[in-house]
Design an enzyme around this catalytic site. Structure first.
Site, PDB file in Angstrom:
ATOM      1  N   LYS A  91     -18.042  -6.489   7.272  1.00 41.27           N
ATOM      2  CA  LYS A  91     -17.543  -7.287   8.541  1.00 41.27           C
ATOM      3  C   LYS A  91     -18.485  -7.910   9.280  1.00 41.27           C
ATOM      4  CE  LYS A  91     -13.697  -3.917   8.468  1.00 41.27           C
ATOM      5  NZ  LYS A  91     -12.900  -2.979   9.218  1.00 41.27           N
ATOM      6  N   GLY A 150     -24.072  -9.475  -7.826  1.00 43.04           N
ATOM      7  CA  GLY A 150     -25.273  -8.804  -8.655  1.00 43.04           C
ATOM      8  C   GLY A 150     -25.091  -7.602  -9.297  1.00 43.04           C
ATOM      9  N   LYS A 151     -23.709  -7.097  -9.495  1.00 43.86           N
ATOM     10  CA  LYS A 151     -23.484  -5.765  -9.886  1.00 43.86           C
ATOM     11  C   LYS A 151     -23.769  -5.875 -11.354  1.00 43.86           C
ATOM     12  CE  LYS A 151     -19.271  -5.513  -8.640  1.00 43.86           C
ATOM     13  NZ  LYS A 151     -19.516  -6.724  -7.931  1.00 43.86           N
ATOM     14  N   THR A 152     -23.267  -6.673 -12.077  1.00 39.67           N
ATOM     15  CA  THR A 152     -23.706  -6.471 -13.883  1.00 39.67           C
ATOM     16  C   THR A 152     -25.162  -6.949 -14.137  1.00 39.67           C
ATOM     17  OG1 THR A 152     -21.522  -7.515 -14.126  1.00 39.67           O
ATOM     18  CG2 THR A 152     -22.890  -7.589 -15.949  1.00 39.67           C
ATOM     19  N   SER A 193      -7.834  -1.144  10.677  1.00 38.68           N
ATOM     20  CA  SER A 193      -9.113  -1.347  11.680  1.00 38.68           C
ATOM     21  C   SER A 193      -8.542  -2.775  12.522  1.00 38.68           C
ATOM     22  CB  SER A 193      -9.907  -1.789  11.003  1.00 38.68           C
ATOM     23  OG  SER A 193      -9.775  -2.930   9.911  1.00 38.68           O
TER      24      SER A 193
END
Length: 846
Positions: free
Chosen positions: A747, A386-388, A704
């Protein structure tokens, strides 16, 4: 200043234009008595040797004139210090005046009298003998006594020549003034004549009158004349420049009229003239800043001079079109109602509380400080979260226009800054293009896929964005095509990226990063019910059919057909099911009232993912690790195998240098602690070891995975299988310490999606659990490790140890290993995780 006298003043007693000069050699000048009538005058100073008209209106002044005309016609003229006093005393007049003789008197119909006086000599008023019926006083007469000298003659010559130059530059000066000036041969009368005709204030003229020394008087007059000469010369130069400009404009106008007549005769003038006039009107209506308006006027002048068929005309015309179409002063008014903004954000997006809170904080700052610099926000997260759409919601909450630039694959710097007009087909950069399309100078401009920018021989677009995304510099952004500054300080820039590592450090420093992690299953379920299903029903023409998606069906799609951080694949699956129903509706077949698992199986096929673990049985040498990828979190299985050999070590799976170094560190730790962890001494010398990370087509790197590789090696070499329900992440050191890592939330969400039950994290990452949704925390068990021994005690299961299914730590079977495992239940309301720093040593310790 000029050599003309001041105009007649409006005061009751004032001076008219200065008269001519007469010599002071009149015998009457030597017969001036000690007692004289005193005539106070306003705003005028009478000098010896000059003829001055005066206007008289006061009754005392009229009685004084009657007495003077009946006698020797002599009087003393003194200037008042303040013109508003009607009956001045000795302290209200300047004590130095001029003895004068009345030459002529005229009585006017309005009751005033005009007289003409001739100044004879300077006099000093010692005292007033009386003020009734008029002023009378005792005076001392002063005559100039300046012996002839070379300095005096030089000063007089200089003053005369300077005055003649002033006369040449002064307008409307009668010729008699030059004749009078040339006929005065004495230095004192020359100085008095020049002083009387200089346009100076009363205090300065009175100062010259009180200067008895002729040399000093000439110096002061000459200095004043030089100042006046400089002013007149500058005025003449300005007038000549203006006249030349007017002449040039008239000439250009005449030639333009001729050119229009010629073009009209050739049949090509009408359309071109209308086009130029239209451009001129649009330039005036565009309200450009002054520098831009000057550039537009210059280009418009070029266009008028360019021949009709020249290609350069089209270039100039396009440039003017761009200048006229940009919103130089058009802007929208921000709606800073925080309650309305919060309502809009909640309507458009589910969850994302941290992001919404930051947006509301930005709106609050804008409300309290409207003139502050707009920050550069960067939404960082995997695709489909949902960034845009967040940028669109911000624009709707602010009541601003929204525009978007996709930067994926952009490699040319000119895409940002534009092409120079020397190239054929040049246009402005995409920043200016989007602002013109938005129609306002303060839109919300989204720079999508910032991490997908490239660089080649055409330049680095990221470097061009440094000025755009700097609030201290973008008020004067200059596009190469425009060549003039455009103010971008009102634009709210929002950038998006999946990964922050490819973004240049200088560009990253200019932005405020807001991280968006993946959604949980519960959040995806709510998003599907509120947004995805209604939207796909409308797009597939089924909005009126009242088809219901059950929670079980949506959860089955989420868990069985998608494995992603966002919801794009989920929406595609929903659209696939509804398209099948739309095909039935188009054939007039009956539709089901609700969608269940049977319909899902027919539309989507068998489930592609299962909620069980990839390994149902415990296999030595296989460990589940947690990774952070551009599409969110994911789990990876570290597989280790051994075979007879000479101690060789092999790594496969398209892993990077950092991950290879982590594997080498894990092997070194195993060798150093072989006896402590129960690794047979000869197995490392007599066997080759191979570590493989599946999905070899996907590049993998990062530190990691160190704890997972260590656990896989110990599991392989000791023969103790790792718990398949345990996922782990962390960086290891050669001292056996566990260092913190990034992407904790992503993660943990990946572990939850994969069905893991226990997550091993570095102890210093415990604070990151605050960002994990509460429902996820309740379903997982967290172990916070400080050393490698803590990890092995949880990840490796011994034959006597069975992990508890209720979220509690496993209970060791042997009393010798009764030290509790360093585990903690997920945070529940009002309860913190229980944490033990030390964990039991694995079985097999010698």
């Amino acid at each position: 200043m000029s050599l003309q006298g001041p105009p007649p003043a409006a005061d009751p007693t004032s001076a008219g234009p200065s008269g001519s000069a007469r010599g002071t050699s009149d015998d009457r000048a030597h017969d001036i008595p000690r007692e004289l009538p005193v005539l106070p005058v306003r705003e005028v100073v009478v000098f010896p040797g000059t003829v001055v008209p005066l206007s008289v209106a006061r009754e005392k002044s009229k009685r004084l004139l009657d007495a003077v005309l009946g006698g020797n016609k002599l009087l003393a003229v003194c200037t008042q210090r303040r013109s508003e006093i009607e009956d001045p005393g000795l302290d209200d007049i300047y004590r130095i005046g001029t003895a004068a003789i009345v030459l002529k008197l005229l009585r006017m119909p309005d009751g005033t009298s005009s007289l003409l006086v001739h100044g004879l000599a300077r006099v000093g008023v010692e005292e007033l003998l009386g003020t009734e019926p008029y002023w009378r006083g005792i005076v001392n007469v002063h005559f100039d006594e300046a012996p002839e000298s070379l300095e005096l003659n030089a000063l007089a010559h200089t003053a005369r020549q300077t005055a003649l130059q002033v006369l040449e530059l002064s307008p409307n000066v009668p010729d008699e003034a030059r004749i009078v000036l040339e006929n005065i041969d004495q230095p004192g009368p020359l100085a008095d004549y020049l002083a009387a005709n200089l346009s100076l204030g009363v205090p300065l003229k009175q100062e010259l009158l009180e200067t008895f020394d002729v040399v000093d008087r000439l110096k002061k007059v000459t200095a004043t004349l030089n100042n006046q000469l400089d002013v007149l010369q500058l005025s003449r130069k300005i007038q000549e420049d203006v006249r030349s400009q007017i002449d040039k404009s008239q000439r250009d106008y005449y030639l333009q009229q001729q050119l229009r007549a010629i073009q009209k005769e050739l049949g090509e003038g009408d359309a071109r003239s209308l086009e130029i006039e239209d451009l001129r009107r649009r330039v005036e209506d565009a309200q450009m800043p002054e520098p831009v308006a000057r550039e537009a006027a210059r280009e418009l002048g070029r266009l008028e001079r360019i021949p009709q068929g020249s290609p350069e005309g089209g270039v100039v015309r396009d440039y003017l079109e761009w200048l006229c179409s940009l919103p130089w002063n058009n802007s929208t008014q921000d709606n800073l109602d925080l309650r309305r903004a919060e309502q809009i954000l909640n309507e458009d997006h589910y969850g994302l509380e941290k992001v919404k809170r930051r947006i509301l904080e930005y709106l609050a700052v804008r409300k309290l400080n409207p003139n502050g610099k707009s920050p550069i926000l960067c939404f960082l997260g995997p695709p489909g979260v949902g960034k845009t759409s967040l940028g669109q919601s911000i624009a709707r909450a602010l009541a601003r226009n929204f525009c978007r630039i996709s930067l994926g694959g952009v490699r040319d710097e000119a895409d940002i800054r534009g092409h120079r007009r020397t190239y054929i087909g040049s246009i402005p950069g995409r920043i200016i293009q989007e602002i013109r399309r938005a129609g306002v100078r303060n839109p919300v401009l989204m720079l999508d896929e910032l991490d997908k920018l490239g660089a080649d021989f055409r330049g680095d677009p990221a470097a061009a964005l440094l000025e755009v995304l700097d609030p201290q510099q973008n008020h004067s952004f200059t596009d190469h095509y425009l060549g003039v500054a455009f103010d971008l300080s009102g634009v709210l820039f929002i950038a998006t990226a999946n990964h922050i590592e490819p973004v240049a450090p200088a560009l990253r420093d200019r932005m405020e990063l807001i991280e968006l992690s993946g959604y949980t299953t519960g959040e995806k379920l709510e998003i599907a019910k509120r947004y995805l299903v209604p939207r796909q029903l409308a797009e597939n023409g089924l909005a009126e059919r009242r088809i219901v998606w059950t929670d079980a069906a949506l959860r089955a799609v989420i868990e069985g057909y998608t494995r992603e951080a966002g919801v794009r694949e989920l929406e595609r699956c929903i659209a696939t099911v509804l398209r099948g129903l739309a095909a039935k509706a188009a054939r007039d077949e009956s539709l089901p009232a609700q969608i269940d698992s049977e319909l899902l199986d027919a539309a989507l096929g068998p489930a592609r993912y299962t909620s069980e673990h990839a390994l149902k049985a415990r296999v030595p040498g296989v460990v589940a690790g947690l990774a952070y990828t551009p599409v969110g979190g994911d789990i990876i299985f570290i597989e280790a195998a051994k075979m007879p050999g000479r101690g060789a070590f092999t790594l496969t799976g398209q892993i990077g240098d950092v991950m290879r170094e982590s594997a080498q560190a894990a092997l070194s730790l195993v060798r150093a602690h072989a006896r402590e962890w129960g690794v047979p001494a000869n197995v490392l010398r007599s066997h080759d070891i191979h570590i493989h990370v599946p999905a070899g087509g996907v590049p993998k790197d990062g530190p990691s995975a160190g704890v997972a590789m260590l656990a896989a090696l110990v599991s392989l070499l000791t023969g103790r299988a790792a718990d398949p329900a345990v996922g782990m992440t962390g960086e290891i050191t050669l001292r056996g310490q566990i260092l913190p890592i990034g992407g904790v939330k992503a993660k943990i969400l990946a572990a939850h999606r994969a069905g893991l039950k226990t997550v091993v994290l570095p102890e210093r990452n415990e604070a990151d659990l605050r960002d994990v949704p509460e429902d996820v925390r309740r379903e997982l068990r967290f172990v916070f490790a400080t050393t490698c021994a803590d990890v092995l005690s949880v990840a490796l299961a011994s034959p006597e140890t069975v992990p508890g299914g209720d979220g509690q730590a496993a209970s060791p079977a042997s009393p010798k290993r009764r030290r509790q495992v360093a585990t903690a239940r997920a945070e529940a309301p009002g309860r913190r995780p229980d944490r033990r720093r030390r964990a039991p040593r694995p079985a097999g310790r010698r």
